[in-house]
Design a protein around this motif. Structure first.
Motif, PDB file in Angstrom:
ATOM      1  N   PRO A  32      53.993 -73.886  88.256  1.00  0.00           N
ATOM      2  CA  PRO A  32      55.417 -74.164  88.405  1.00  0.00           C
ATOM      3  C   PRO A  32      55.781 -74.771  89.759  1.00  0.00           C
ATOM      4  CG  PRO A  32      55.088 -72.027  87.380  1.00  0.00           C
ATOM      5  CD  PRO A  32      53.741 -72.499  87.810  1.00  0.00           C
ATOM      6  N   GLU A  92      56.834 -67.782  89.771  1.00  0.00           N
ATOM      7  CA  GLU A  92      58.042 -68.585  89.710  1.00  0.00           C
ATOM      8  C   GLU A  92      58.346 -69.257  91.041  1.00  0.00           C
ATOM      9  OE1 GLU A  92      61.451 -67.451  87.261  1.00  0.00           O
ATOM     10  OE2 GLU A  92      60.581 -65.461  87.169  1.00  0.00           O
ATOM     11  N   LYS A 147      65.258 -73.717  81.669  1.00  0.00           N
ATOM     12  CA  LYS A 147      64.625 -72.406  81.572  1.00  0.00           C
ATOM     13  C   LYS A 147      64.432 -71.932  80.129  1.00  0.00           C
ATOM     14  CE  LYS A 147      65.706 -69.248  84.623  1.00  0.00           C
ATOM     15  NZ  LYS A 147      64.526 -69.211  85.498  1.00  0.00           N
TER      16      LYS A 147
END
Length: 403
Positions: A185, A234, A287
């Motif tokens: 990510p 994340e 998301k």
């Protein structure tokens, strides 16, 4: 509570204006949000005149000469625009007492980006690798966005609903995207940052060492492309600082200046034309679009990754749109509450829900999410999208609104 259904011009053209409005009015909503300016897609359309619909980049009206005559970027014109489908919708909705909102995709256009690649984002390696994403720092793009906002407002809409009026996410930029490299990510975030001359200059003007940030991004992502293990977890400011350093984080945060100032210009232009701006933050879509299972960090807390400063925009726009693409009603409530805290009580908060798959599997779940949004501070609930959902799915809307 205010409400609307998102509708495409192709829906109206294929099924007929009055039949579509009969159905929409029967859902008990207060308005229609029509795609006045949209982007290229291929959609399965269960009750359309064709069961698979190809949509193209462009506007469903003729661009006014006084707005676009001297501009380098002019929106492509959709087939049938000369028939003035938006004007017909405006008249028909007014006759029924329905509001009409002009859904406008601003900075996502493969057609414009392919024709003018220099106005698209440029990554840390110098590649123009996201031709669908126009850079909000580029002067020509900014002029285009303001003109497009004015043009849509002139269609007589009650509001201009702005989608994509911010930086895009790297994972949503083109068709048939392929990567056989395991990018984490944070690596995807870094390769998605724009380092065009205009972004570099804006960041430097804010005191950021933009050159160092670019070099660090290229070093880190280049290492992963060469075989280094990707970072896990994340994207947060703290994690990004540890992974890429403070200059990269400062550069990423500086992008909000370009977005905030552009949104301010667009909001003023829309108001000058007698309408109002609804700013759609795309973070919720990034998301949860694919499966309705967003990662734990709330959308409002991740909005900075797209250059969106919600606190600043709360002082500039009359209305904010939240894409609540989540299966769980509690998550919808948490997201809406977070946006409400960020923008304050004075701004209208519109929550967009999908009444069917992939995140709503029953009428009861839709009822729960509408209740959750309302309890968390939503002023309006909108439903996406008429042409993409079978009739039995759309028939869930009246019960949800009356619950």
């Amino acid at each position: 509570m205010d409400s609307s259904v998102y509708v495409y011009v192709e829906d109206v053209r294929g099924e007929g204006l009055q039949p579509v409005l009969d159905r929409v009015a029967g859902y008990g909503v207060a308005g229609v949000t029509v795609a006045a300016a949209y982007h290229r897609t291929r959609d399965v359309t269960p009750h359309g005149s064709s069961r698979v619909t190809i949509r193209r980049d462009g506007v469903h009206f003729l661009p006014p000469e006084d707005l676009f005559g001297g501009l380098r970027l002019v929106p492509p014109v959709q087939e049938g625009a000369e028939e003035e489908p938006l004007a017909a919708l405006r008249r028909a909705t007014a006759e029924r007492g329905l509001r009409l909102h002009g859904w406008t995709v601003f900075l996502h256009s493969v057609t414009l980006g392919d024709t003018h690649p220099d106005v698209t984002v440029r990554n840390c390696f110098g590649d123009r690798g996201s031709l669908a994403d126009l850079c909000p720092s580029h002067p020509d793009v900014r002029l285009y966005a303001v003109a497009l906002a004015r043009a849509v407002a002139r269609q007589g809409v009650d509001s201009v609903v702005a989608e994509g009026l911010h930086f895009g996410a790297f994972g949503h930029g083109y068709h048939h995207e392929r990567s056989f490299v395991a990018l984490g990510p944070m690596d995807l975030f870094l390769i998605g940052l724009c380092f065009c001359d205009f972004c570099l200059r804006r960041a430097a003007d804010l005191g950021v060492n933009a050159g160092a940030a670019r070099q660090e991004c290229a070093r880190i992502v280049g290492g992963v492309l060469d075989g280094d293990p990707p970072a896990e977890g994340e994207v947060t400011r703290a994690a990004l600082t540890a992974y890429a350093g403070p200059e990269v984080v400062a550069y990423a945060r500086a992008r909000s200046e370009a977005v905030t100032s552009l949104v301010s210009e667009v909001a003023t232009a829309v108001a000058d034309e007698g309408s109002r701006l609804v700013f759609l933050d795309g973070t919720g879509s990034v998301k949860g679009y694919a499966d309705g299972l967003p990662s734990p960090i709330l959308a409002a807390h991740d909005a900075w990754q797209l250059g969106v400063d919600l606190v600043a925009l709360g002082d500039l726009v009359p209305s904010l749109g939240v894409l609540a693409y989540a299966r769980d009603a509690a998550r919808v409530a948490d997201d809406v509450s977070s946006y409400r805290r960020s923008t304050g009580k004075e701004r209208e908060l519109r929550v967009v829900l999908r009444p069917g798959p992939p995140d709503t599997d029953s009428a009861d779940r839709l009822v729960a999410k509408v209740r959750a949004a309302r309890a968390a501070g939503a002023d309006a609930v909108d439903f996406y999208a008429y042409g993409l959902m079978p009739y039995p799915i759309l028939d869930r809307i009246p019960g949800a609104l009356s619950s």
